[in-house]
Design a protein around this motif. Structure first.
Motif, PDB file in Angstrom:
ATOM      1  N   LEU A   1       2.924   4.539  -0.008  1.00  0.00           N
ATOM      2  CA  LEU A   1       2.561   2.894  -0.490  1.00  0.00           C
ATOM      3  C   LEU A   1       4.016   3.086  -1.973  1.00  0.00           C
ATOM      4  O   LEU A   1       4.391   4.219  -2.216  1.00  0.00           O
ATOM      5  N   VAL A   2       4.442   1.872  -2.110  1.00  0.00           N
ATOM      6  CA  VAL A   2       4.765   1.426  -3.451  1.00  0.00           C
ATOM      7  C   VAL A   2       3.858  -0.234  -3.548  1.00  0.00           C
ATOM      8  O   VAL A   2       3.668  -0.619  -3.127  1.00  0.00           O
ATOM      9  N   ILE A   3       2.963   0.279  -4.967  1.00  0.00           N
ATOM     10  CA  ILE A   3       1.884  -0.172  -5.566  1.00  0.00           C
ATOM     11  C   ILE A   3       3.160  -1.147  -6.464  1.00  0.00           C
ATOM     12  O   ILE A   3       3.567  -0.744  -7.507  1.00  0.00           O
ATOM     13  N   CYS A   4       2.649  -2.711  -6.786  1.00  0.00           N
ATOM     14  CA  CYS A   4       2.786  -3.131  -7.843  1.00  0.00           C
ATOM     15  C   CYS A   4       1.775  -4.143  -8.727  1.00  0.00           C
ATOM     16  O   CYS A   4       0.718  -4.612  -8.107  1.00  0.00           O
ATOM     17  N   ALA A   5       1.969  -3.768  -9.554  1.00  0.00           N
ATOM     18  CA  ALA A   5       0.800  -4.944 -11.070  1.00  0.00           C
ATOM     19  C   ALA A   5       2.042  -4.483 -12.264  1.00  0.00           C
ATOM     20  O   ALA A   5       2.998  -4.276 -12.279  1.00  0.00           O
ATOM     21  N   ASP A   6       1.343  -5.681 -12.967  1.00  0.00           N
ATOM     22  CA  ASP A   6       1.437  -5.545 -14.468  1.00  0.00           C
ATOM     23  C   ASP A   6       0.535  -5.165 -15.438  1.00  0.00           C
ATOM     24  O   ASP A   6       0.718  -5.630 -17.279  1.00  0.00           O
TER      25      ASP A   6
ATOM     26  N   LEU B   1      -6.544  -2.918   0.233  1.00  0.00           N
ATOM     27  CA  LEU B   1      -5.703  -3.329   0.903  1.00  0.00           C
ATOM     28  C   LEU B   1      -4.526  -2.161   0.590  1.00  0.00           C
ATOM     29  O   LEU B   1      -4.100  -1.246   2.060  1.00  0.00           O
ATOM     30  N   ALA B   2      -4.118  -1.782  -0.029  1.00  0.00           N
ATOM     31  CA  ALA B   2      -4.017  -0.368  -0.180  1.00  0.00           C
ATOM     32  C   ALA B   2      -4.604   0.933   0.034  1.00  0.00           C
ATOM     33  O   ALA B   2      -3.407   1.831   0.767  1.00  0.00           O
ATOM     34  N   ARG B   3      -5.126   0.545  -0.659  1.00  0.00           N
ATOM     35  CA  ARG B   3      -6.957   2.457   0.670  1.00  0.00           C
ATOM     36  C   ARG B   3      -6.277   2.160   1.672  1.00  0.00           C
ATOM     37  O   ARG B   3      -6.106   2.692   2.589  1.00  0.00           O
TER      38      ARG B   3
END
Length: 257
Positions: A29-34, A18-20
């Motif tokens: 983009l601002v992308i987030c994960a842990d 989806l980000a791509r």
């Protein structure tokens, strides 16, 4: 002015795809994960020409949500992808309670909080699109996925309810409801899903096609999308077949071997 897309759970799988797509459409983009893999994802996305900001945060916690919110508060978010989620395998009574609580906190509590905040900002501005990653699992009882399916039932229902509230609004909310998809979720040790028959089969849906179906549906302002004929059939039958039979069918591909 470059439009902004925010993607949670963007390190791998559906979220990364989806980000791509958003980058390829010219969004910042601002992308987030842990997890550390979010940095690798960011580098790949930057090579496509995108401006990418990384937020490393555990969105199953209130602190993690506040960290992401601090990064986007006061900015116009044009696209918001609520994709972060967790899953658990094995029998309900065998699962660790801390893991169950974390799953519920991420899939329900903190996702709802972010949707409420982002949705309110979009409504005040009068524009914006939201995509929530639900699941066809929300339509059936899920032995050996009991809590996961329950949380997805909540998200699917929440989306359709809010969509009705917003039916005269320029802000759109789309629910992506995939079936089992070929993503790392089946292979994370903490998820305990690798022993399930579906994880070892060749019937998993292609992640790029699933994400594309969701992205295109969101951009078209559709209320929901179920990628794949088999998954569409499963959703249709969920309203006709007894719940006990649906549970047995689900158990056949979810029970660890």
């Amino acid at each position: 002015m470059t439009k902004l897309a925010v993607v949670t759970g963007a390190s791998t799988g559906i979220g990364y795809e989806l980000a791509r797509f958003a980058v390829e459409d010219g969004h910042a983009l601002v992308i987030c994960a842990d997890e550390e893999a979010i940095e690798t994802a960011a580098e790949k996305l930057r090579r496509l020409g995108g401006t990418v900001e990384v937020v490393r945060a555990d969105l199953s916690t209130r602190e993690g949500v506040e960290t992401l919110w601090a990064a986007i508060e006061g900015r116009d978010v044009d696209l918001f992808f609520a994709n972060a989620g967790r899953a658990l395998g094995h029998a309900f009574h065998e699962q660790d309670w801390t893991a169950i609580r974390r799953l519920i906190d991420l899939n329900i509590r903190q996702t709802t909080l972010m949707l409420h905040r982002v949705g309110a900002r979009m409504q005040a501005r009068g524009s914006g699109r939201i995509l929530v990653t639900g699941s066809i699992g929300g339509f059936v009882p899920g032995p050996y996925d009991a809590v996961y399916n329950g949380t997805k039932a909540y998200l699917d229902s929440l989306c359709y309810a809010v969509q009705d509230e917003w039916r005269d609004s320029p802000v759109t909310l789309t629910c992506l409801m995939p079936g089992p998809t070929d993503t790392p979720i089946f292979h994370r040790p903490e998820n305990q899903l690798s022993e399930a028959p579906i994880a070892q089969s060749d019937s998993l849906d292609d992640v790029t096609k699933v994400a594309r179906a969701g992205y295109d549906a969101m951009m078209a302002g559709e209320r929901g999308v179920v990628p794949g004929f088999t998954n569409k059939l499963a959703v249709m039958l969920s309203g006709l077949v007894p719940q006990s039979l649906l549970a047995r069918i689900h158990r056949s591909y979810a029970e660890p071997k």
